[in-house]
Structures are given as C-alpha cells and as structure tokens.
Design a protein around this motif. Structure first.
Motif, PDB file in Angstrom:
ATOM      1  N   PHE A 150      -6.071  43.365   3.848  1.00  0.00           N
ATOM      2  CA  PHE A 150      -4.793  43.856   4.367  1.00  0.00           C
ATOM      3  C   PHE A 150      -4.587  43.275   5.758  1.00  0.00           C
ATOM      4  CE2 PHE A 150      -2.064  46.762   6.651  1.00  0.00           C
ATOM      5  CZ  PHE A 150      -1.060  47.036   5.738  1.00  0.00           C
ATOM      6  N   VAL A 151      -3.545  42.463   5.907  1.00  0.00           N
ATOM      7  CA  VAL A 151      -3.278  41.781   7.177  1.00  0.00           C
ATOM      8  C   VAL A 151      -2.212  42.564   7.941  1.00  0.00           C
ATOM      9  CG1 VAL A 151      -2.637  39.614   8.277  1.00  0.00           C
ATOM     10  CG2 VAL A 151      -3.865  39.583   6.093  1.00  0.00           C
ATOM     11  N   SER A 152      -2.600  43.118   9.095  1.00  0.00           N
ATOM     12  CA  SER A 152      -1.719  44.005   9.863  1.00  0.00           C
ATOM     13  C   SER A 152      -0.822  43.239  10.835  1.00  0.00           C
ATOM     14  CB  SER A 152      -2.555  45.027  10.638  1.00  0.00           C
ATOM     15  OG  SER A 152      -3.161  45.946   9.783  1.00  0.00           O
ATOM     16  N   GLY A 153      -0.063  42.298  10.313  1.00  0.00           N
ATOM     17  CA  GLY A 153       0.835  41.513  11.148  1.00  0.00           C
ATOM     18  C   GLY A 153       1.299  40.292  10.393  1.00  0.00           C
ATOM     19  N   SER A 154       2.145  39.512  11.032  1.00  0.00           N
ATOM     20  CA  SER A 154       2.621  38.300  10.363  1.00  0.00           C
ATOM     21  C   SER A 154       1.759  37.105  10.749  1.00  0.00           C
ATOM     22  CB  SER A 154       4.089  38.028  10.712  1.00  0.00           C
ATOM     23  OG  SER A 154       4.227  37.653  12.065  1.00  0.00           O
ATOM     24  N   VAL A 155       1.632  36.161   9.821  1.00  0.00           N
ATOM     25  CA  VAL A 155       0.861  34.936  10.045  1.00  0.00           C
ATOM     26  C   VAL A 155       1.636  33.767   9.453  1.00  0.00           C
ATOM     27  CG1 VAL A 155      -1.370  36.114  10.046  1.00  0.00           C
ATOM     28  CG2 VAL A 155      -0.464  35.251   7.905  1.00  0.00           C
ATOM     29  N   ASP A 168     -13.238  38.641  -7.511  1.00  0.00           N
ATOM     30  CA  ASP A 168     -12.388  38.236  -8.625  1.00  0.00           C
ATOM     31  C   ASP A 168     -11.475  39.414  -8.978  1.00  0.00           C
ATOM     32  OD1 ASP A 168     -11.332  36.678 -10.632  1.00  0.00           O
ATOM     33  OD2 ASP A 168     -12.900  37.184 -12.079  1.00  0.00           O
ATOM     34  N   GLY A 169     -10.187  39.162  -9.029  1.00  0.00           N
ATOM     35  CA  GLY A 169      -9.223  40.228  -9.237  1.00  0.00           C
ATOM     36  C   GLY A 169      -8.772  40.886  -7.947  1.00  0.00           C
ATOM     37  N   GLY A 170      -9.333  40.440  -6.831  1.00  0.00           N
ATOM     38  CA  GLY A 170      -8.980  41.023  -5.541  1.00  0.00           C
ATOM     39  C   GLY A 170      -7.584  40.642  -5.088  1.00  0.00           C
ATOM     40  N   ARG A 171      -7.013  41.453  -4.182  1.00  0.00           N
ATOM     41  CA  ARG A 171      -5.657  41.254  -3.691  1.00  0.00           C
ATOM     42  C   ARG A 171      -5.655  41.049  -2.179  1.00  0.00           C
ATOM     43  NH1 ARG A 171      -7.583  45.588  -6.007  1.00  0.00           N
ATOM     44  NH2 ARG A 171      -6.166  47.155  -5.129  1.00  0.00           N
ATOM     45  N   LEU A 172      -4.734  40.233  -1.737  1.00  0.00           N
ATOM     46  CA  LEU A 172      -4.482  40.062  -0.310  1.00  0.00           C
ATOM     47  C   LEU A 172      -2.999  40.275  -0.078  1.00  0.00           C
ATOM     48  CD1 LEU A 172      -5.801  37.335   2.117  1.00  0.00           C
ATOM     49  CD2 LEU A 172      -3.351  37.822   2.011  1.00  0.00           C
ATOM     50  N   VAL A 173      -2.659  41.086   0.915  1.00  0.00           N
ATOM     51  CA  VAL A 173      -1.256  41.275   1.273  1.00  0.00           C
ATOM     52  C   VAL A 173      -1.065  40.880   2.723  1.00  0.00           C
ATOM     53  CG1 VAL A 173      -0.647  43.032  -0.441  1.00  0.00           C
ATOM     54  CG2 VAL A 173      -1.657  43.749   1.731  1.00  0.00           C
ATOM     55  N   ALA A 174       0.025  40.171   2.973  1.00  0.00           N
ATOM     56  CA  ALA A 174       0.321  39.697   4.320  1.00  0.00           C
ATOM     57  C   ALA A 174       1.800  39.363   4.410  1.00  0.00           C
ATOM     58  CB  ALA A 174      -0.517  38.463   4.655  1.00  0.00           C
ATOM     59  N   VAL A 175       2.279  39.299   5.636  1.00  0.00           N
ATOM     60  CA  VAL A 175       3.633  38.816   5.897  1.00  0.00           C
ATOM     61  C   VAL A 175       3.516  37.387   6.398  1.00  0.00           C
ATOM     62  CG1 VAL A 175       5.703  39.090   7.304  1.00  0.00           C
ATOM     63  CG2 VAL A 175       4.541  41.107   6.393  1.00  0.00           C
ATOM     64  N   GLU A 176       4.092  36.452   5.632  1.00  0.00           N
ATOM     65  CA  GLU A 176       4.090  35.043   6.010  1.00  0.00           C
ATOM     66  C   GLU A 176       5.389  34.704   6.732  1.00  0.00           C
ATOM     67  OE1 GLU A 176       1.597  32.430   2.947  1.00  0.00           O
ATOM     68  OE2 GLU A 176       3.460  33.192   2.109  1.00  0.00           O
ATOM     69  N   GLY A 177       5.284  33.854   7.761  1.00  0.00           N
ATOM     70  CA  GLY A 177       6.469  33.409   8.479  1.00  0.00           C
ATOM     71  C   GLY A 177       6.439  33.858   9.919  1.00  0.00           C
ATOM     72  N   SER A 178       7.568  33.766  10.587  1.00  0.00           N
ATOM     73  CA  SER A 178       7.663  34.202  11.976  1.00  0.00           C
ATOM     74  C   SER A 178       7.791  35.707  12.026  1.00  0.00           C
ATOM     75  CB  SER A 178       8.872  33.556  12.658  1.00  0.00           C
ATOM     76  OG  SER A 178      10.077  34.076  12.133  1.00  0.00           O
ATOM     77  N   GLU A 179       7.571  36.267  13.212  1.00  0.00           N
ATOM     78  CA  GLU A 179       7.579  37.729  13.318  1.00  0.00           C
ATOM     79  C   GLU A 179       8.961  38.331  13.136  1.00  0.00           C
ATOM     80  OE1 GLU A 179       7.577  38.208  18.184  1.00  0.00           O
ATOM     81  OE2 GLU A 179       5.672  38.110  17.128  1.00  0.00           O
ATOM     82  N   LEU A 181      11.291  36.713  10.986  1.00  0.00           N
ATOM     83  CA  LEU A 181      11.797  36.235   9.702  1.00  0.00           C
ATOM     84  C   LEU A 181      10.601  35.964   8.801  1.00  0.00           C
ATOM     85  CD1 LEU A 181      14.339  35.444   8.099  1.00  0.00           C
ATOM     86  CD2 LEU A 181      14.036  33.108   8.930  1.00  0.00           C
ATOM     87  N   GLY A 182      10.113  37.017   8.162  1.00  0.00           N
ATOM     88  CA  GLY A 182       8.918  36.882   7.344  1.00  0.00           C
ATOM     89  C   GLY A 182       9.120  37.417   5.943  1.00  0.00           C
ATOM     90  N   VAL A 183       8.159  37.096   5.082  1.00  0.00           N
ATOM     91  CA  VAL A 183       8.167  37.544   3.697  1.00  0.00           C
ATOM     92  C   VAL A 183       6.813  38.160   3.382  1.00  0.00           C
ATOM     93  CG1 VAL A 183       8.261  36.816   1.293  1.00  0.00           C
ATOM     94  CG2 VAL A 183       9.845  35.819   2.941  1.00  0.00           C
ATOM     95  N   ALA A 184       6.830  39.398   2.914  1.00  0.00           N
ATOM     96  CA  ALA A 184       5.595  40.049   2.473  1.00  0.00           C
ATOM     97  C   ALA A 184       5.254  39.542   1.082  1.00  0.00           C
ATOM     98  CB  ALA A 184       5.760  41.560   2.459  1.00  0.00           C
ATOM     99  N   ARG A 185       3.985  39.131   0.902  1.00  0.00           N
ATOM    100  CA  ARG A 185       3.540  38.613  -0.390  1.00  0.00           C
ATOM    101  C   ARG A 185       2.244  39.286  -0.813  1.00  0.00           C
ATOM    102  NH1 ARG A 185       6.240  34.417  -2.426  1.00  0.00           N
ATOM    103  NH2 ARG A 185       7.513  33.138  -1.043  1.00  0.00           N
ATOM    104  N   LEU A 186       2.095  39.407  -2.121  1.00  0.00           N
ATOM    105  CA  LEU A 186       0.852  39.854  -2.733  1.00  0.00           C
ATOM    106  C   LEU A 186       0.190  38.651  -3.381  1.00  0.00           C
ATOM    107  CD1 LEU A 186      -1.146  41.986  -3.945  1.00  0.00           C
ATOM    108  CD2 LEU A 186       0.457  42.166  -5.873  1.00  0.00           C
ATOM    109  N   PHE A 187      -1.055  38.376  -2.994  1.00  0.00           N
ATOM    110  CA  PHE A 187      -1.858  37.311  -3.594  1.00  0.00           C
ATOM    111  C   PHE A 187      -2.955  37.958  -4.435  1.00  0.00           C
ATOM    112  CE2 PHE A 187      -0.076  35.631   0.281  1.00  0.00           C
ATOM    113  CZ  PHE A 187       0.298  34.332  -0.036  1.00  0.00           C
ATOM    114  N   VAL A 188      -3.204  37.413  -5.605  1.00  0.00           N
ATOM    115  CA  VAL A 188      -4.229  37.938  -6.501  1.00  0.00           C
ATOM    116  C   VAL A 188      -5.170  36.795  -6.877  1.00  0.00           C
ATOM    117  CG1 VAL A 188      -4.712  39.092  -8.683  1.00  0.00           C
ATOM    118  CG2 VAL A 188      -2.649  39.682  -7.403  1.00  0.00           C
TER     119      VAL A 188
END
Length: 218
Positions: A150-155, A168-179, A181-188
């Motif tokens: 869990f990423v507590s900020g934008s990167v 395996d099967g793990g998830r990562l959530v983060a906001v990609e982009g500028s602080e 103008l960003g997009v929250a994504r779920l990676f699996v």
C-alpha cells in the motif's frame, strides 16, 4: 474549549468517506475506531479531520482521508494479509490497515517521522504494525514477501523492486502521476506477470525517492 474528536471522526466518515463511495463496513469501522488526532502534530490537532492534506514535516503530508480510504478499498484487503505500507509518515495509514489485516510493516525514509510513527502507534494501542526505516523505492524485502503493498502517496514510477516483494497473487495499490493529476491503480501479480486495472482519478502528495520515468505500463 475542548474538541470533540469522536464527533469529528463520525462526521469525517459520514461526510467524506461515505460520500466518496467508500461502503465496506470493516473499512468504515476501522476509520471510526482509529483516533486520527493522535497522528497529527499537536499544534494541528484541531484540524485533524478536515477534508485536506495536513503537513506533518517539511514537504511531507498526511493524506486526505477519502482518497486513502478508496485506495484501501481498491486493495481488497483481507484479515489474513501481511501488508507493506510505503511512506508511513506519522503512522496513521498503518494504524488503520492494522485494523483490517494480520500484520503491517510501515516503511518510512525519514528517521524522525519513523520515531513519531512508533510513538503514535503505541499511543493508539496498535500491536499489529512495526515501523522500519529505509529507502521507500527499495521496499522492505527482509520482511516480505507481502500480500499487499500500500503506497501512501503518489509516485511517478513504481519500481520493479516493489513488484518483486509481492507474493504470487499479491496486490499493489498506488497513485501514479503527479500529485495533482494522478490515477489510482491496482496491480496484481500472477507468477512472473503483473496485471493492472484503473481504480479512480486521485490527488495525493508525492512521496520522496521515486524517479520520474515509469517502468511499468499496460
């Protein structure tokens, strides 16, 4: 006059989280149960529940509750999960996550903030989270692998090192982009492959230590 933080906490959940389509009972209860004011610098506790970012150190902020809650919902957290929280700050996100998961490793690059996080977690009675100091982009492999990162900020970039620390099967959530103008994504993670899906448009402050060239895209 003393501040009624309990009333403010209820107002935050009802007025900020529920109105942002955060509906999971366990997640809402975690935010209701965790005293946010403990994790805010003493001089700013009166504004702990406002719908905005709160500066906790020069250039570092506690994120607004609504996008953080939506990001937690996107992670599809389980009570059996071991979670790596990137950018722990003063420990609030790790504290909320500890209400939802089995174990939280809170990674912070600022040693002074990490000390505050440990103190705050103790003050809040949190036993399911540990704080470690290190490069945020490098993760915390000695404590992994993780079910969730869990990423507590934008990167601007999600380093490959973080994907490697997922089970395996793990998830990562983060906001990609500028602080702003960003997009929250779920990676699996599926074996050696990573899939990704759009979550929601989001605005979170950028975390230090991440470069500007993205290394993963669909």
């Amino acid at each position: 006059m003393s501040v009624d933080f309990t009333a403010q906490r209820i107002k935050m959940v009802d007025g900020q989280l529920r109105t942002s389509d955060v509906t999971g009972h366990a997640l809402l209860q975690a935010f209701l149960d965790m005293p946010r004011e403990i994790f805010v610098p003493a001089a700013k506790r009166d504004i702990a529940y406002l719908d905005g970012d709160i500066e906790i150190a020069p250039g570092r902020f506690m994120g607004e509750a609504a996008p953080i809650a939506k990001l937690m919902a996107l992670a599809e957290l389980s009570s059996a999960d071991t979670v790596l929280n990137i950018g722990a700050g003063t420990g609030y996100d790790a504290a909320v996550l500890s209400k939802l998961c089995a174990k939280v490793v809170a990674l912070e690059c600022d040693a002074a903030l990490a000390d505050h996080a440990e103190e705050n977690l103790r003050a809040a009675g949190v036993s399911g989270a540990i704080v470690t100091v290190g490069d945020l982009a490098a993760g915390a492999s000695k404590h992994g692998p993780f079910d969730v990162i869990f990423v507590s900020g934008s990167v601007a970039e999600i380093p490959g090192a973080l994907f490697e620390q997922l089970k395996d099967g793990g998830r990562l959530v983060a906001v990609e982009g500028s602080e702003r103008l960003g997009v929250a994504r779920l990676f699996v993670k599926n074996g050696a492959e990573m899939s990704s899906r759009f979550g929601f448009n989001a605005s979170l402050r950028q975390l230090p230590g991440f470069s500007n060239a993205p290394v993963f895209a669909l």
